[in-house]
Design an enzyme around this catalytic site. Structure first.
Site, PDB file in Angstrom:
ATOM      1  N   CYS A 142       0.814  -1.216   0.000  1.00 41.39           N
ATOM      2  CA  CYS A 142       0.000   0.000   0.000  1.00 41.39           C
ATOM      3  C   CYS A 142       0.851   1.271   0.000  1.00 41.39           C
ATOM      4  CB  CYS A 142      -1.001  -0.026   1.154  1.00 41.39           C
ATOM      5  SG  CYS A 142      -2.378   1.152   0.908  1.00 41.39           S
ATOM      6  N   LYS A 163     -11.214   8.707  -1.492  1.00 44.82           N
ATOM      7  CA  LYS A 163     -10.532   7.529  -0.979  1.00 44.82           C
ATOM      8  C   LYS A 163     -11.078   6.263  -1.619  1.00 44.82           C
ATOM      9  CE  LYS A 163      -9.245   5.213   3.338  1.00 44.82           C
ATOM     10  NZ  LYS A 163      -9.363   5.240   4.821  1.00 44.82           N
ATOM     11  N   SER A 192      -7.682   0.328   0.788  1.00 42.90           N
ATOM     12  CA  SER A 192      -8.031   1.443   1.668  1.00 42.90           C
ATOM     13  C   SER A 192      -6.941   2.495   1.511  1.00 42.90           C
ATOM     14  CB  SER A 192      -8.126   0.968   3.128  1.00 42.90           C
ATOM     15  OG  SER A 192      -8.419   2.057   3.981  1.00 42.90           O
ATOM     16  N   HIS A 235      -4.559  -4.400   0.467  1.00 44.75           N
ATOM     17  CA  HIS A 235      -4.315  -4.895   1.828  1.00 44.75           C
ATOM     18  C   HIS A 235      -4.789  -6.343   1.959  1.00 44.75           C
ATOM     19  CE1 HIS A 235      -2.817  -1.387   3.969  1.00 44.75           C
ATOM     20  NE2 HIS A 235      -3.697  -0.643   3.326  1.00 44.75           N
ATOM     21  N   GLU A 237      -3.647  -8.511   3.717  1.00 44.89           N
ATOM     22  CA  GLU A 237      -3.446  -8.951   5.101  1.00 44.89           C
ATOM     23  C   GLU A 237      -4.594  -8.563   6.021  1.00 44.89           C
ATOM     24  OE1 GLU A 237      -2.231  -4.662   5.433  1.00 44.89           O
ATOM     25  OE2 GLU A 237      -2.190  -6.215   3.881  1.00 44.89           O
TER      26      GLU A 237
END
Length: 309
Positions: A142, A163, A192, A235, A237
């Site tokens: 990211c 966003k 994100s 992301h 994870e």
């Protein structure tokens, strides 16, 4: 084989409760195996939560991995106990003369902050330059992708007007690449970020291979031909409730955030979301560890012969 971590690290009990095999350092010393040394530069504020997320993915491999946690921000943390940082994290000066098989640089909540205003920008630049000679393969996640593209390729910071938040559909562009081995032709992964990663900009200014992309999220996974660098802009994870936590946090702050795309059932934040990206996240990290780290790193790290110019 499992990940090797300090006996008292909170992630030990957290992951064992999920039936993840974690080997403490004291037990690992009884095995005559050369583990992979993986350094994790954790830039996220909630460090324990981030540790749990990344260690979960790193543990799903037949390789034994020795984890070293790194911090470069010396300011007092508002989200992580000082005792935890002192007990489980090293500073760059502690490891700058060592070599590592792998390095993971996490994201950071700095999407709208200019690079010149990032307090630890000189330190992160130092780590990235240091890795050229001391790390077999580095995985950027990211915000760290944006930082690395600027430091290594001179690509300026690019941001979106709004966003990017939600779980997006991705297309595997190179299914026979080692990093995408076993990937579905299409799959879901969370994002994100404000950072923008247009595929055409990456192709124009780098020699990186774009392996996975999304119509909505842009380039998602790309890598250098020599396997020394890998970049993931999302992301994989994240826990199932991480996006929800960010959304409600922003609501409480009066920011009027947009509901994350394709995340809450019926786009209703009152309904509990389901994770639709777990298998992808595990496969991505297993592939990186196997093909980008284990298969090209020397047995004796003192004999490391970097190929990155």
């Amino acid at each position: 084989m499992p990940i090797r971590v300090p006996d008292e690290l909170p992630a030990v009990n957290f992951l064992r409760n999920e039936n993840v095999f974690v080997m403490t350092s004291s037990r690992a010393k009884t095995q005559e195996i050369r583990p992979l040394k993986v350094l994790v530069l954790n830039l996220m504020p909630k460090k324990i939560e981030t540790e749990n997320q990344f260690l979960r993915l790193l543990s799903n491999s037949p390789l034994q991995i020795d984890i070293q946690l790194l911090r470069i921000d010396s300011r007092e943390s508002k989200n992580t106990p000082t005792e935890h940082l002192n007990n489980f994290y090293c500073n760059f000066d502690d490891i700058q003369d060592e070599n590592f098989d792998g390095l993971i640089v996490t994201g950071a909540p700095l999407g709208l902050v200019d690079f010149c205003d990032v307090v630890y920008w000189p330190q992160i630049a130092r780590v990235i330059e240091w890795a050229k000679e001391h790390v077999t393969s580095t995985l950027f996640v990211c915000w760290a992708v944006q930082a690395a593209l600027n430091i290594l390729y001179g690509i300026p910071k690019m941001t979106r007007k709004e966003k990017l938040s939600g779980v997006y559909l991705h297309q595997t562009l190179q299914p026979h690449a080692l990093l995408t081995r076993g990937f579905d032709e299409t799959f879901l992964a969370p994002h994100s970020r404000y950072a923008d990663f247009p595929a055409d900009v990456i192709r124009q200014h780098t020699d990186l291979d774009i392996l996975v992309a999304s119509e909505q999220a842009g380039a998602y996974l790309f890598a250098s031909k020599d396997k020394r660098l890998a970049f993931v802009t999302g992301h994989p994870e994240y826990d199932v409730l991480t996006l929800a936590g960010e959304f409600f946090r922003d609501c409480d702050a009066g920011l009027d955030p947009t509901v994350p795309v394709n995340y809450f059932p019926e786009d209703n934040p009152e309904l509990e979301p389901k994770a639709s990206w777990r298998s992808h996240g595990h496969l991505l990290f297993v592939n990186w560890l196997n093909y980008y780290v284990y298969q090209i790193t020397p047995y004796d790290l003192r004999k490391m012969n970097p190929t990155l110019d």
